[in-house]
Design a protein around this motif. Structure first.
Motif, mmCIF file in Angstrom:
data_model
loop_
_atom_site.group_PDB
_atom_site.id
_atom_site.type_symbol
_atom_site.label_atom_id
_atom_site.label_comp_id
_atom_site.label_asym_id
_atom_site.label_seq_id
_atom_site.Cartn_x
_atom_site.Cartn_y
_atom_site.Cartn_z
ATOM 1 N N ALA A 1 0.840 -1.192 0.000
ATOM 2 C CA ALA A 1 0.000 0.000 0.000
ATOM 3 C C ALA A 1 0.879 1.247 0.000
ATOM 4 C CB ALA A 1 -0.925 0.004 1.214
ATOM 5 N N LEU A 2 0.541 2.203 -0.839
ATOM 6 C CA LEU A 2 1.318 3.435 -0.916
ATOM 7 C C LEU A 2 0.790 4.485 0.049
ATOM 8 C CD1 LEU A 2 3.583 5.034 -2.320
ATOM 9 C CD2 LEU A 2 1.905 5.735 -4.024
ATOM 10 N N SER A 3 -0.540 4.563 0.176
ATOM 11 C CA SER A 3 -1.160 5.586 1.009
ATOM 12 C C SER A 3 -2.164 4.952 1.968
ATOM 13 C CB SER A 3 -1.871 6.633 0.137
ATOM 14 O OG SER A 3 -0.939 7.272 -0.717
ATOM 15 N N TYR A 4 -2.482 5.681 3.054
ATOM 16 C CA TYR A 4 -3.342 5.127 4.098
ATOM 17 C C TYR A 4 -4.139 6.274 4.700
ATOM 18 C CZ TYR A 4 -4.438 1.673 7.784
ATOM 19 O OH TYR A 4 -5.061 0.777 8.632
ATOM 20 N N LEU A 5 -5.445 6.274 4.469
ATOM 21 C CA LEU A 5 -6.333 7.294 5.015
ATOM 22 C C LEU A 5 -7.434 6.643 5.835
ATOM 23 C CD1 LEU A 5 -6.905 9.774 2.030
ATOM 24 C CD2 LEU A 5 -5.279 9.978 3.914
ATOM 25 N N LEU A 6 -7.986 7.412 6.774
ATOM 26 C CA LEU A 6 -9.118 6.950 7.572
ATOM 27 C C LEU A 6 -10.409 7.520 6.997
ATOM 28 C CD1 LEU A 6 -7.603 7.362 11.145
ATOM 29 C CD2 LEU A 6 -7.766 5.280 9.763
ATOM 30 N N ASP B 1 10.629 11.768 4.566
ATOM 31 C CA ASP B 1 9.864 12.954 4.947
ATOM 32 C C ASP B 1 8.606 13.102 4.102
ATOM 33 O OD1 ASP B 1 11.573 13.801 6.971
ATOM 34 O OD2 ASP B 1 12.841 14.925 5.594
ATOM 35 N N GLY B 2 8.393 12.166 3.161
ATOM 36 C CA GLY B 2 7.206 12.199 2.315
ATOM 37 C C GLY B 2 7.272 13.194 1.185
ATOM 38 N N LEU B 3 8.486 13.624 0.811
ATOM 39 C CA LEU B 3 8.638 14.641 -0.225
ATOM 40 C C LEU B 3 8.541 14.040 -1.632
ATOM 41 C CD1 LEU B 3 11.585 16.739 1.284
ATOM 42 C CD2 LEU B 3 9.123 17.010 1.622
ATOM 43 N N ALA C 1 10.036 2.446 1.632
ATOM 44 C CA ALA C 1 11.334 3.089 1.822
ATOM 45 C C ALA C 1 11.314 3.989 3.049
ATOM 46 C CB ALA C 1 11.711 3.892 0.580
ATOM 47 N N ALA C 2 10.193 4.710 3.247
ATOM 48 C CA ALA C 2 10.070 5.576 4.425
ATOM 49 C C ALA C 2 10.083 4.749 5.706
ATOM 50 C CB ALA C 2 8.787 6.392 4.337
ATOM 51 N N VAL C 3 9.355 3.635 5.694
ATOM 52 C CA VAL C 3 9.346 2.742 6.860
ATOM 53 C C VAL C 3 10.753 2.220 7.131
ATOM 54 C CG1 VAL C 3 8.517 0.527 7.733
ATOM 55 C CG2 VAL C 3 6.942 2.075 6.582
ATOM 56 N N TYR C 4 11.439 1.818 6.069
ATOM 57 C CA TYR C 4 12.804 1.296 6.219
ATOM 58 C C TYR C 4 13.707 2.360 6.825
ATOM 59 C CZ TYR C 4 17.203 -1.003 5.124
ATOM 60 O OH TYR C 4 18.436 -1.585 5.239
ATOM 61 N N ALA C 5 13.568 3.597 6.365
ATOM 62 C CA ALA C 5 14.425 4.675 6.864
ATOM 63 C C ALA C 5 14.238 4.879 8.362
ATOM 64 C CB ALA C 5 14.119 5.969 6.108
ATOM 65 N N TRP C 6 12.989 4.812 8.812
ATOM 66 C CA TRP C 6 12.737 4.961 10.247
ATOM 67 C C TRP C 6 13.314 3.775 11.013
ATOM 68 C CZ3 TRP C 6 11.418 9.301 12.512
ATOM 69 C CH2 TRP C 6 10.747 10.273 11.772
ATOM 70 N N ARG D 1 1.341 6.651 14.256
ATOM 71 C CA ARG D 1 1.321 5.261 14.727
ATOM 72 C C ARG D 1 2.281 4.394 13.924
ATOM 73 N NH1 ARG D 1 -4.614 3.882 16.952
ATOM 74 N NH2 ARG D 1 -3.484 2.003 17.491
ATOM 75 N N LEU D 2 2.427 4.696 12.635
ATOM 76 C CA LEU D 2 3.348 3.935 11.808
ATOM 77 C C LEU D 2 4.780 4.140 12.280
ATOM 78 C CD1 LEU D 2 3.790 2.117 9.351
ATOM 79 C CD2 LEU D 2 3.840 4.172 7.931
ATOM 80 N N VAL D 3 5.125 5.387 12.561
ATOM 81 C CA VAL D 3 6.469 5.677 13.055
ATOM 82 C C VAL D 3 6.713 4.967 14.380
ATOM 83 C CG1 VAL D 3 7.954 7.494 13.985
ATOM 84 C CG2 VAL D 3 6.721 7.867 11.855
ATOM 85 N N GLN D 4 5.736 5.011 15.270
ATOM 86 C CA GLN D 4 5.888 4.352 16.564
ATOM 87 C C GLN D 4 6.047 2.843 16.388
ATOM 88 O OE1 GLN D 4 2.294 5.686 18.474
ATOM 89 N NE2 GLN D 4 3.255 7.535 19.316
ATOM 90 N N ALA D 5 5.295 2.277 15.444
ATOM 91 C CA ALA D 5 5.336 0.831 15.238
ATOM 92 C C ALA D 5 6.663 0.365 14.671
ATOM 93 C CB ALA D 5 4.195 0.396 14.311
#
Length: 215
Positions: free
Chosen positions: A100-105, A167-169, A204-209, A134-138
């Protein structure tokens, strides 16, 4: 005039699908080309219609994570935008890992949803603010730390691009920040994904964190 962005909606609630369709149909640059009510039917519709974006609910027969996995495997050109009321940390990470690329509620307003569909179609990762937190915390738990050796495959430029991706840029903004051409940024992004064996910018963003590139 460019072609409208082609979208499918996968949700097992008919009224939800009708509501989303009713709004997105008012956007001249978006067109709903199909609907589905399960993971299997979502994948089948994507294989038949090859939409630009698939709006996927997590809670439906077969599950949204499995739908995402099937779609990204059989239709890699289709980007997945999770649209759900589900905020479970494990499901968030699993959805991202599935591609999944994006995640909205579902409390997202209509204009934000339309903008997210457009940006997702362009390959930009869009995360609801609560989901981003929450993703960053996880992913920053010690148990999920990746082997640092994979980062050694990246050049200094590629590591810089990875940090900005986290950073989502967008590619355009990264190019401006780094003072290089957008085509060069695209090459760096492709190299980062290939070297780290990742599917998309969100992973990639998840991996970076996880790797401590971003803190």
């Amino acid at each position: 005039m460019s072609q409208p962005i082609r979208v499918i909606i996968a949700d097992d609630h008919v009224l939800v699908r009708q509501g989303i369709r009713a709004f997105l149909d008012t956007c001249d640059d978006l067109t709903i080309v199909g609907e589905a009510d399960s993971a299997e039917s979502a994948a089948a519709v994507c294989r038949e219609l090859i939409p630009d974006v698939a709006l996927i609910d997590l809670v439906m027969p077969g599950g949204g994570v499995e739908a995402t996995r099937l779609i990204r495997t059989s239709c890699p050109s289709t980007q997945v935008l999770i649209l759900t009321s589900y905020e479970d940390d494990a499901q968030i990470v699993h959805a991202v890992q599935a591609g999944a690329l994006s995640y909205l509620l579902k409390d997202t307003d209509a204009d934000t949803l339309a903008d997210a569909v457009r940006r997702t179609a362009r390959g930009e990762a869009i995360l609801h603010p609560r989901i981003a937190t929450r993703l960053v915390q996880a992913v920053r738990t010690p148990a999920s730390d990746p082997a640092p050796s994979a980062l050694d495959r990246l050049s200094l430029r590629e590591r810089e691009v990875l940090e900005l991706m986290a950073d989502g840029l967008s590619n355009h903004v990264i190019a401006t920040r780094m003072g290089i051409g957008e085509k060069t940024v695209k090459t760096h992004v492709s190299n980062v994904l290939a070297k780290l064996e990742l599917q998309d910018r969100t992973q990639a963003a998840v991996y970076a964190w996880r790797a401590g590139v971003k803190r």
